[in-house]
Design a protein around this motif. Sequence first.
Motif, PDB file in Angstrom:
ATOM      1  N   ALA A   1       0.837  -1.206   0.000  1.00  0.00           N
ATOM      2  CA  ALA A   1       0.000   0.000   0.000  1.00  0.00           C
ATOM      3  C   ALA A   1       0.871   1.255   0.000  1.00  0.00           C
ATOM      4  N   TYR A   2       1.929   1.248   0.797  1.00  0.00           N
ATOM      5  CA  TYR A   2       2.854   2.384   0.848  1.00  0.00           C
ATOM      6  C   TYR A   2       3.523   2.596  -0.510  1.00  0.00           C
ATOM      7  N   ALA A   3       3.958   1.513  -1.144  1.00  0.00           N
ATOM      8  CA  ALA A   3       4.627   1.607  -2.442  1.00  0.00           C
ATOM      9  C   ALA A   3       3.686   2.147  -3.512  1.00  0.00           C
ATOM     10  N   ILE A   4       2.432   1.728  -3.477  1.00  0.00           N
ATOM     11  CA  ILE A   4       1.462   2.222  -4.463  1.00  0.00           C
ATOM     12  C   ILE A   4       1.242   3.723  -4.276  1.00  0.00           C
ATOM     13  N   VAL A   5       1.113   4.159  -3.037  1.00  0.00           N
ATOM     14  CA  VAL A   5       0.906   5.585  -2.765  1.00  0.00           C
ATOM     15  C   VAL A   5       2.133   6.395  -3.187  1.00  0.00           C
TER      16      VAL A   5
ATOM     17  N   ILE B   1       4.419  -5.236  -7.782  1.00  0.00           N
ATOM     18  CA  ILE B   1       3.295  -5.110  -6.853  1.00  0.00           C
ATOM     19  C   ILE B   1       2.471  -6.398  -6.848  1.00  0.00           C
ATOM     20  N   ALA B   2       2.195  -6.940  -8.033  1.00  0.00           N
ATOM     21  CA  ALA B   2       1.415  -8.178  -8.132  1.00  0.00           C
ATOM     22  C   ALA B   2       2.132  -9.336  -7.442  1.00  0.00           C
TER      23      ALA B   2
ATOM     24  N   ARG C   1       6.757   4.013 -10.855  1.00  0.00           N
ATOM     25  CA  ARG C   1       5.574   3.844 -11.689  1.00  0.00           C
ATOM     26  C   ARG C   1       5.685   4.648 -12.990  1.00  0.00           C
ATOM     27  N   GLU C   2       6.329   5.822 -12.944  1.00  0.00           N
ATOM     28  CA  GLU C   2       6.446   6.662 -14.126  1.00  0.00           C
ATOM     29  C   GLU C   2       7.468   6.115 -15.121  1.00  0.00           C
ATOM     30  N   ASP C   3       8.600   5.617 -14.627  1.00  0.00           N
ATOM     31  CA  ASP C   3       9.674   5.164 -15.516  1.00  0.00           C
ATOM     32  C   ASP C   3       9.422   3.778 -16.089  1.00  0.00           C
ATOM     33  N   ALA C   4       8.877   2.874 -15.287  1.00  0.00           N
ATOM     34  CA  ALA C   4       8.664   1.492 -15.732  1.00  0.00           C
ATOM     35  C   ALA C   4       7.341   0.969 -15.169  1.00  0.00           C
ATOM     36  N   PRO C   5       6.222   1.373 -15.758  1.00  0.00           N
ATOM     37  CA  PRO C   5       4.930   0.972 -15.197  1.00  0.00           C
ATOM     38  C   PRO C   5       4.697  -0.543 -15.206  1.00  0.00           C
ATOM     39  N   THR C   6       5.169  -1.233 -16.240  1.00  0.00           N
ATOM     40  CA  THR C   6       4.975  -2.683 -16.285  1.00  0.00           C
ATOM     41  C   THR C   6       5.762  -3.366 -15.169  1.00  0.00           C
ATOM     42  N   GLY C   7       6.997  -2.966 -14.984  1.00  0.00           N
ATOM     43  CA  GLY C   7       7.814  -3.531 -13.911  1.00  0.00           C
ATOM     44  C   GLY C   7       7.265  -3.204 -12.536  1.00  0.00           C
TER      45      GLY C   7
END
Length: 62
Positions: free
Chosen positions: A16-20, A48-49, A37-43
Amino acid sequence: MLLFKLFGGLLLLYVAYAIVQGEVVVKSGVWAKRITREDAPTGFWGAIALYIALALALILVF
């Protein structure tokens, strides 16, 4: 075991912290690296998954 459930809960809190924050730290070779999230959204969402799957396994299986 209670200890695994505790680790799973703490891992979910980290997720949750990482997502925020938009940034997750993952192991990469000997060291660790940050995936944003901005540089490598797929990674980012892949990490996270995997962390969510690990947390659920810690809580539900062990």
